[in-house]
Design an enzyme around this catalytic site. Structure first.
Site, mmCIF file in Angstrom:
data_model
loop_
_atom_site.group_PDB
_atom_site.id
_atom_site.type_symbol
_atom_site.label_atom_id
_atom_site.label_comp_id
_atom_site.label_asym_id
_atom_site.label_seq_id
_atom_site.Cartn_x
_atom_site.Cartn_y
_atom_site.Cartn_z
ATOM 1 N N ASP A 154 -16.164 -2.928 -10.053
ATOM 2 C CA ASP A 154 -16.213 -4.263 -11.590
ATOM 3 C C ASP A 154 -16.739 -3.815 -12.643
ATOM 4 O OD1 ASP A 154 -15.708 -6.952 -12.111
ATOM 5 O OD2 ASP A 154 -17.652 -8.007 -10.503
ATOM 6 N N ASN B 277 -16.553 -6.057 -15.426
ATOM 7 C CA ASN B 277 -16.368 -7.989 -16.229
ATOM 8 C C ASN B 277 -17.534 -8.586 -15.193
ATOM 9 O OD1 ASN B 277 -14.620 -8.620 -14.194
ATOM 10 N ND2 ASN B 277 -13.555 -9.431 -16.036
ATOM 11 N N ASP C 279 -16.609 -10.814 -11.897
ATOM 12 C CA ASP C 279 -16.367 -11.205 -11.600
ATOM 13 C C ASP C 279 -15.730 -11.243 -9.386
ATOM 14 O OD1 ASP C 279 -14.045 -9.243 -11.205
ATOM 15 O OD2 ASP C 279 -12.688 -11.243 -12.693
ATOM 16 N N ASP D 113 -11.838 -3.714 -10.799
ATOM 17 C CA ASP D 113 -10.233 -3.758 -12.019
ATOM 18 C C ASP D 113 -9.929 -2.694 -12.636
ATOM 19 O OD1 ASP D 113 -12.364 -3.335 -13.914
ATOM 20 O OD2 ASP D 113 -13.091 -6.036 -13.053
ATOM 21 N N ASP E 200 2.172 2.030 -6.359
ATOM 22 C CA ASP E 200 2.780 1.365 -5.092
ATOM 23 C C ASP E 200 3.751 0.583 -5.718
ATOM 24 O OD1 ASP E 200 2.298 0.814 -2.526
ATOM 25 O OD2 ASP E 200 -0.097 0.912 -2.706
ATOM 26 N N GLU F 136 5.953 5.657 2.567
ATOM 27 C CA GLU F 136 4.732 5.261 4.085
ATOM 28 C C GLU F 136 6.341 4.863 5.255
ATOM 29 O OE1 GLU F 136 2.071 1.833 5.584
ATOM 30 O OE2 GLU F 136 3.700 0.935 3.998
ATOM 31 N N HIS G 28 -6.434 2.298 3.208
ATOM 32 C CA HIS G 28 -6.116 0.217 3.164
ATOM 33 C C HIS G 28 -6.351 -0.057 4.423
ATOM 34 C CE1 HIS G 28 -3.226 0.662 1.695
ATOM 35 N NE2 HIS G 28 -2.436 -0.793 1.617
HETATM 36 C C1 GLC Z 1 1.650 -1.790 3.697
HETATM 37 C C2 GLC Z 1 0.849 -1.670 3.336
HETATM 38 C C3 GLC Z 1 -0.504 -3.010 3.628
HETATM 39 C C4 GLC Z 1 0.870 -4.417 3.797
HETATM 40 C C5 GLC Z 1 1.938 -3.970 4.147
HETATM 41 C C6 GLC Z 1 2.798 -4.932 3.881
HETATM 42 O O1 GLC Z 1 1.642 -1.230 4.709
HETATM 43 O O2 GLC Z 1 0.173 -1.105 2.949
HETATM 44 O O3 GLC Z 1 -1.494 -2.986 3.231
HETATM 45 O O4 GLC Z 1 -0.105 -5.316 4.589
HETATM 46 O O5 GLC Z 1 2.349 -2.558 3.482
HETATM 47 O O6 GLC Z 1 3.299 -4.752 2.704
#
Ligand code: GLC
Length: 559
Positions: free
Chosen positions: A23, A25, A27, A31, A100, A258, A331
């Site tokens: 981060d 700034n 908040d 970022d 992404d 993915e 994530h």
């Molecule tokens: C993918 C992402 C995930 C998201 C899902 C819906 O699996 O990695 O974080 O919640 O798609 O977009």
């Protein structure tokens, strides 16, 4: 496949979850400027590219995977100028930048959807998937990924709309040529701004069986899995081929998709260059051997043999024809060290053993922020600490609505929730782990004084230095890129070992995945005299029978 030195094959990728990285700034949210300030840290790891999770304008119901404007940056992350500056800084250091792209669905706050839901006559109505609600029944009983029905009632048009994920993430209608054109324009827009590739979020869901068959309900629920009617259907292949031909190839932009539920033939088709689809696939089914297929929160006993079997299948299926991403977590997962290692007694050893096991396989390493310092799961004990829409929905469904035991569910969330992978990056032992001078958007892991970048940088034996060494050595051996993978003693419940074999060169990766000593017998045909340890913090020489300490690991090359 001959080794052609394609950057997305040779390189390693660092995955950034921008809200939790750094981060700049105060908040409380990470970022883009924060990422830029840490760009040399990333470069010095020895990676070749950054994959940044979504930073587009978004109401953040699913942390940016609910996009409200594909062409602009969300104010919590900064501005488009900040984005350009970050990409420039990355490129100046020879780092590629992967974005992404979330195009199975948008946010319900996207202008397209606001229009679409306003009336059946609106030109955007057909951008999404609506069904008449005349008889008051939902069109089918599929369960949404984040719980409940995949259908949400829309009063203005007296219809239901489809959302495979949360109700704030309506699915786009890829059968509408206008949608296809719009998405191509979006991709072109970012290509022109200089991105080097895209991670295609849940792209294998974009084509659905529009007859919406009824499915067998899950135990205790009126909803069931509609998965087989909305994954890996022919529209996916057509869509990516068109996207390549119309946009991606012109800019030389790479793709990593993915994907879930991919069987051998599909995996091949998706990633075989001869098919002209994705450059690589990021499949996570293999990692999920420790959970019930119908419920990710229900753990199954850890089974190293099952893990090896799943990885081996992927390796064999794609050898000579396709390419895969290699990862320990991301994530959407709990931290690998907590899930597959021992985060209490051997946290650093586990982190190294996992990296050693995963990143000498055939494929491109995708290292998730924090893995390189061995970050572990969180220990949240109240529902208020959790941020993830998936957890919140599951809590509402099971604890609030069905009255199930709260402590049981909190325990399951602690083990498995996606929040585990999303807590702020641990930079130092100062306030908020050095992540932010404000109040972090989600709590920092309590162990940050022990596990952080500052403590590990330049410290021999640290996880961070191990990762750097690993990333440097894997580039030196062609066998890492081209060799065939042969697992050794697949059934062994504690030793994770495999060979990579290329003419004149064999790589051997070995790790003990247990809290006890374990022995490893060097396989026949490997000449100790020709072997050399190329990575280990503790093993210094090879022998016919080796005794490994808990989570001890090494990699050797014979040539
Ligand atoms: C993918 C992402 C995930 C998201 C899902 C819906 O699996 O990695 O974080 O919640 O798609 O977009």
């Amino acid at each position: 496949m001959a080794h052609k030195n394609l950057w997305w094959q040779d390189g390693a990728v660092y995955q950034i979850y921008p809200r939790s990285f750094f981060d700049s700034n105060g908040d409380g949210n990470g970022d883009l400027r924060g990422i830029e300030q840490k760009i040399d840290y990333i470069k010095n790891l020895g990676v070749d590219a950054i994959w940044c999770c979504p930073c587009f304008k978004s109401p953040q119901v699913d942390n940016g995977y609910d996009v409200a404007d594909y062409r602009d940056i969300d104010p919590i992350y900064g501005t488009l100028e900040d984005w350009k500056s970050l990409v420039k800084a990355a490129h100046e250091r020879g780092l590629k930048f992967i974005m992404d792209l979330v195009v199975n669905h948008t946010s319900d706050q996207h202008e397209w959807f606001k229009n679409a839901r306003s009336s059946r006559e609106n030109p955007y109505h057909d951008y999404y998937i609506f069904r008449d609600a005349g008889d008051g029944k939902e069109p089918c009983n599929w369960r949404a990924v984040f719980g409940g029905s995949v259908w949400e009632y829309n009063e203005a048009t007296d219809e239901y709309y489809l959302h495979l994920f949360s109700k704030e993430q309506p699915d786009l209608n890829w059968n509408n040529e206008n949608v296809v054109r719009e998405i191509h324009d979006v991709v072109r827009y970012w290509c022109r701004l200089g991105v080097d590739g895209f991670r295609l979020d849940t792209f294998n869901n974009i084509d659905k069986d529009l007859t919406f068959p009824h499915v067998e309900p899950l135990p205790g629920s009126k909803y069931g899995r509609g998965t087989r009617y909305c994954v890996n259907r022919p529209g996916v292949d057509l869509a990516i081929r068109r996207l390549r031909k119309d946009v991606l190839d012109e800019y030389g932009a790479t793709t990593v998709a993915e994907v879930s539920c991919v069987e051998k033939e599909v995996a091949k088709r998706y990633s075989d260059p001869a098919c002209g689809e994705f450059d690589a696939i990021y499949f996570f089914d293999g990692l999920n051997f420790d959970q019930e297929p119908e419920n990710k929160f229900m753990p199954k006993p850890r089974d190293l043999a099952a893990f090896k079997k799943a990885l081996n299948e992927q390796q064999q299926d794609l050898f000579g024809c396709g390419w895969q991403a290699l990862f320990i977590d991301n994530h959407d997962q709990a931290r690998g060290v907590s899930r597959f290692g021992d985060d209490k007694r051997y946290p650093a050893e586990s982190a190294k053993a996992l990296a050693n096991a995963m990143y000498f396989l055939r494929g491109t390493p995708y290292i998730f922020q924090g893995d390189e310092i061995g970050m572990t799961n969180l220990l949240f004990d109240q529902i208020e600490d959790f941020r993830d829409v998936e957890v919140r929905n599951a809590y509402r469904e099971h604890v609030v609505e069905q009255g199930e035991d709260e402590q049981k569910w909190l325990g399951l969330f602690r083990e498995r929730s996606r929040d585990n992978g999303r807590s702020p990056m641990q930079w130092d032992s100062g306030m908020n782990a050095g992540f932010s001078e404000g109040t972090p958007w989600m709590p920092v892991n309590k162990n940050y004084a022990a596990i952080n970048v500052e403590r590990q940088e330049g410290t021999p034996g640290s996880v961070l230095e191990f990762y750097k060494k690993l990333l440097a050595v894997r580039k030196q051996y062609p066998v890492v890129f081209e060799g065939r993978t042969e697992f050794i003693d697949m059934e062994d419940p504690v030793i994770f070992a495999y060979k990579r074999v290329l003419e004149g060169e064999v790589l051997l990766s070995v790790g003990n995945f247990s809290g006890e000593k374990a022995s490893f017998i060097l396989p026949d045909g490997l000449d100790i005299g020709k072997g050399r340890i190329i990575l280990s913090d503790t093993v210094t020489c090879l022998s016919g029978k080796m005794i490994l300490e808990p989570y001890e690991c090494f990699t050797a090359v014979f040539r």
